[in-house]
Write a protein that holds these residues in place. Structure first.
Motif, PDB file in Angstrom:
ATOM      1  N   GLU A 120      13.878   6.167  -2.786  1.00 31.98           N
ATOM      2  CA  GLU A 120      13.314   6.815  -3.816  1.00 31.98           C
ATOM      3  C   GLU A 120      12.476   5.579  -4.859  1.00 31.98           C
ATOM      4  O   GLU A 120      13.052   4.522  -4.998  1.00 31.98           O
ATOM      5  CB  GLU A 120      14.399   7.730  -5.109  1.00 31.98           C
ATOM      6  N   ARG A 121      11.278   6.173  -5.311  1.00 36.64           N
ATOM      7  CA  ARG A 121      10.262   5.108  -6.034  1.00 36.64           C
ATOM      8  C   ARG A 121      10.787   5.268  -7.569  1.00 36.64           C
ATOM      9  O   ARG A 121      11.008   6.431  -8.130  1.00 36.64           O
ATOM     10  CB  ARG A 121       9.050   5.599  -5.993  1.00 36.64           C
ATOM     11  N   ASP A 122      11.113   4.104  -8.030  1.00 35.44           N
ATOM     12  CA  ASP A 122      11.439   3.958  -9.729  1.00 35.44           C
ATOM     13  C   ASP A 122      10.275   4.431 -10.374  1.00 35.44           C
ATOM     14  O   ASP A 122       9.288   4.047 -10.106  1.00 35.44           O
ATOM     15  CB  ASP A 122      11.879   2.564  -9.900  1.00 35.44           C
ATOM     16  N   LYS A 123      10.693   5.421 -11.443  1.00 37.09           N
ATOM     17  CA  LYS A 123       9.367   5.907 -12.222  1.00 37.09           C
ATOM     18  C   LYS A 123       8.562   4.612 -12.703  1.00 37.09           C
ATOM     19  O   LYS A 123       7.295   4.932 -13.253  1.00 37.09           O
ATOM     20  CB  LYS A 123      10.029   6.796 -13.249  1.00 37.09           C
ATOM     21  N   GLU A 124       9.156   3.577 -13.150  1.00 36.73           N
ATOM     22  CA  GLU A 124       8.324   2.391 -13.702  1.00 36.73           C
ATOM     23  C   GLU A 124       7.326   1.726 -12.744  1.00 36.73           C
ATOM     24  O   GLU A 124       6.693   1.304 -13.137  1.00 36.73           O
ATOM     25  CB  GLU A 124       9.446   1.532 -14.500  1.00 36.73           C
ATOM     26  N   HIS A 125       7.415   2.153 -11.813  1.00 38.18           N
ATOM     27  CA  HIS A 125       6.574   1.672 -10.363  1.00 38.18           C
ATOM     28  C   HIS A 125       5.481   2.419 -10.279  1.00 38.18           C
ATOM     29  O   HIS A 125       5.721   3.306  -9.384  1.00 38.18           O
ATOM     30  CB  HIS A 125       7.168   1.311  -9.379  1.00 38.18           C
ATOM     31  N   ASP A 126       4.364   2.548 -10.939  1.00 34.44           N
ATOM     32  CA  ASP A 126       3.327   3.443 -10.608  1.00 34.44           C
ATOM     33  C   ASP A 126       2.646   2.821  -9.365  1.00 34.44           C
ATOM     34  O   ASP A 126       2.361   1.658  -8.925  1.00 34.44           O
ATOM     35  CB  ASP A 126       2.134   3.426 -11.762  1.00 34.44           C
ATOM     36  N   VAL A 127       2.231   4.046  -8.333  1.00 35.43           N
ATOM     37  CA  VAL A 127       1.599   3.458  -7.312  1.00 35.43           C
ATOM     38  C   VAL A 127       0.090   2.945  -7.662  1.00 35.43           C
ATOM     39  O   VAL A 127      -0.608   3.722  -8.151  1.00 35.43           O
ATOM     40  CB  VAL A 127       1.398   4.806  -6.222  1.00 35.43           C
ATOM     41  N   SER A 128      -0.036   1.750  -7.175  1.00 30.95           N
ATOM     42  CA  SER A 128      -1.329   0.938  -7.649  1.00 30.95           C
ATOM     43  C   SER A 128      -1.873  -0.056  -6.401  1.00 30.95           C
ATOM     44  O   SER A 128      -2.856  -0.785  -6.585  1.00 30.95           O
ATOM     45  CB  SER A 128      -0.899   0.120  -8.432  1.00 30.95           C
ATOM     46  N   LEU A 129      -1.185   0.294  -5.148  1.00 28.27           N
ATOM     47  CA  LEU A 129      -1.634  -0.483  -4.159  1.00 28.27           C
ATOM     48  C   LEU A 129      -1.691   0.418  -2.772  1.00 28.27           C
ATOM     49  O   LEU A 129      -0.620   1.062  -2.494  1.00 28.27           O
ATOM     50  CB  LEU A 129      -0.704  -1.750  -3.868  1.00 28.27           C
ATOM     51  N   LEU A 130      -2.788  -0.027  -2.105  1.00 29.36           N
ATOM     52  CA  LEU A 130      -2.864   0.514  -0.741  1.00 29.36           C
ATOM     53  C   LEU A 130      -2.834  -0.381   0.136  1.00 29.36           C
ATOM     54  O   LEU A 130      -3.629  -1.397   0.185  1.00 29.36           O
ATOM     55  CB  LEU A 130      -4.058   1.456  -0.491  1.00 29.36           C
ATOM     56  N   VAL A 131      -1.672  -0.488   1.243  1.00 29.23           N
ATOM     57  CA  VAL A 131      -1.649  -1.538   2.209  1.00 29.23           C
ATOM     58  C   VAL A 131      -2.059  -0.886   3.732  1.00 29.23           C
ATOM     59  O   VAL A 131      -1.432   0.061   4.068  1.00 29.23           O
ATOM     60  CB  VAL A 131      -0.312  -2.047   2.409  1.00 29.23           C
ATOM     61  N   VAL A 132      -3.246  -1.494   4.529  1.00 29.08           N
ATOM     62  CA  VAL A 132      -3.296  -1.059   5.729  1.00 29.08           C
ATOM     63  C   VAL A 132      -2.601  -1.940   6.602  1.00 29.08           C
ATOM     64  O   VAL A 132      -2.764  -3.200   6.840  1.00 29.08           O
ATOM     65  CB  VAL A 132      -5.063  -1.222   5.977  1.00 29.08           C
ATOM     66  N   HIS A 133      -2.247  -1.342   7.987  1.00 32.34           N
ATOM     67  CA  HIS A 133      -1.312  -1.943   8.666  1.00 32.34           C
ATOM     68  C   HIS A 133      -1.949  -1.589  10.091  1.00 32.34           C
ATOM     69  O   HIS A 133      -2.929  -0.624  10.328  1.00 32.34           O
ATOM     70  CB  HIS A 133      -0.009  -1.607   8.732  1.00 32.34           C
ATOM     71  N   ASN A 134      -1.398  -2.188  11.180  1.00 30.58           N
ATOM     72  CA  ASN A 134      -1.743  -1.670  12.451  1.00 30.58           C
ATOM     73  C   ASN A 134      -0.574  -1.794  13.333  1.00 30.58           C
ATOM     74  O   ASN A 134       0.635  -2.444  12.914  1.00 30.58           O
ATOM     75  CB  ASN A 134      -2.822  -2.356  13.284  1.00 30.58           C
ATOM     76  N   ILE A 135      -0.326  -0.742  14.190  1.00 28.07           N
ATOM     77  CA  ILE A 135       0.792  -0.820  15.121  1.00 28.07           C
ATOM     78  C   ILE A 135       0.514  -0.227  16.311  1.00 28.07           C
ATOM     79  O   ILE A 135      -0.291   0.559  16.515  1.00 28.07           O
ATOM     80  CB  ILE A 135       2.041  -0.083  14.271  1.00 28.07           C
ATOM     81  N   SER A 136       1.080  -0.707  17.422  1.00 24.47           N
ATOM     82  CA  SER A 136       1.139  -0.053  18.721  1.00 24.47           C
ATOM     83  C   SER A 136       2.321  -0.135  19.624  1.00 24.47           C
ATOM     84  O   SER A 136       2.835  -1.402  19.548  1.00 24.47           O
ATOM     85  CB  SER A 136      -0.056  -0.556  19.660  1.00 24.47           C
ATOM     86  N   LEU A 137       2.928   0.825  20.374  1.00 29.64           N
ATOM     87  CA  LEU A 137       4.171   0.635  20.686  1.00 29.64           C
ATOM     88  C   LEU A 137       4.112   1.250  22.152  1.00 29.64           C
ATOM     89  O   LEU A 137       3.759   2.419  22.397  1.00 29.64           O
ATOM     90  CB  LEU A 137       5.161   1.243  19.976  1.00 29.64           C
TER      91      LEU A 137
END
Length: 185
Positions: A22-39
């Motif tokens: 669960e996300r703590d309420k004091e941590h506003d979502v402020s970052l978007l992280v782009v990843h890659n994956i292949s399996l």
């Protein structure tokens, strides 16, 4: 365009991962992280990314899986090569995608970020469908999480330098930003 309701995409395939906090309420979502994956690495399609994020990866399928099958990892969403979006964790919760990470002096990026995986590799060009889906998803996320801005969209390599290289040289950041800006026009 997508619709977000209670942290979930209404129009996406959903597979709820047990690998979240669960996300703590004091941590506003402020970052978007782009990843890659292949399996397995460098191979596209198949159920293995979902299996990994759900904790169901069969180590007998591929020798590489013996190294990773016990990992407890997830992302909020995966964008397949055909542009299909699969969601694993509510945007209101912390997916386990960033690992040891730092953005502008703030550690533990999972606390305040959304992680989007693109099915791909550092060196394989991403598809038009992936860029289009990513742009539509980001626009919708920005409506719900307005602290995500041009300056707070980064690659995994940017928050874990030396440890991670994704989304790699194949990800065309100028193209992504151009497409994102063109939606506003």
């Amino acid at each position: 365009m997508y619709t977000i309701k209670n942290g979930w995409l209404v129009d996406a395939e959903i597979h709820k991962s047990p690998h979240f906090t669960e996300r703590d309420k004091e941590h506003d979502v402020s970052l978007l992280v782009v990843h890659n994956i292949s399996l397995p690495p460098g191979q596209f399609g198949g159920p293995y990314i979902t299996d990994l994020f759900l904790g169901n990866l069969d180590k007998a399928v591929d020798p590489f899986f013996e190294e990773i099958y016990q990992l407890e990892v997830s992302a909020h969403c995966l964008i397949r090569r055909d542009g299909k979006v699969i969601q694993y964790v509510s945007f209101d919760n912390k997916a386990w995608h960033a690992g040891v990470s730092n953005f502008n002096g703030r550690e533990r990026c999972n606390d305040f970020s959304i992680g989007i995986e693109l099915e791909g590799t550092d060196t394989t060009p991403y598809t038009e469908e992936q860029y289009n889906s990513l742009v539509c998803l980001v626009k919708k996320l920005q409506e719900s999480y307005p602290l995500i801005t041009h300056n707070t969209m980064v690659g995994h390599c940017d928050i874990a330098p030396g440890r991670k290289t994704d989304p790699g040289e194949a990800f065309d950041w100028p193209k992504f930003y151009h497409l994102l800006a063109s939606i506003d026009e």
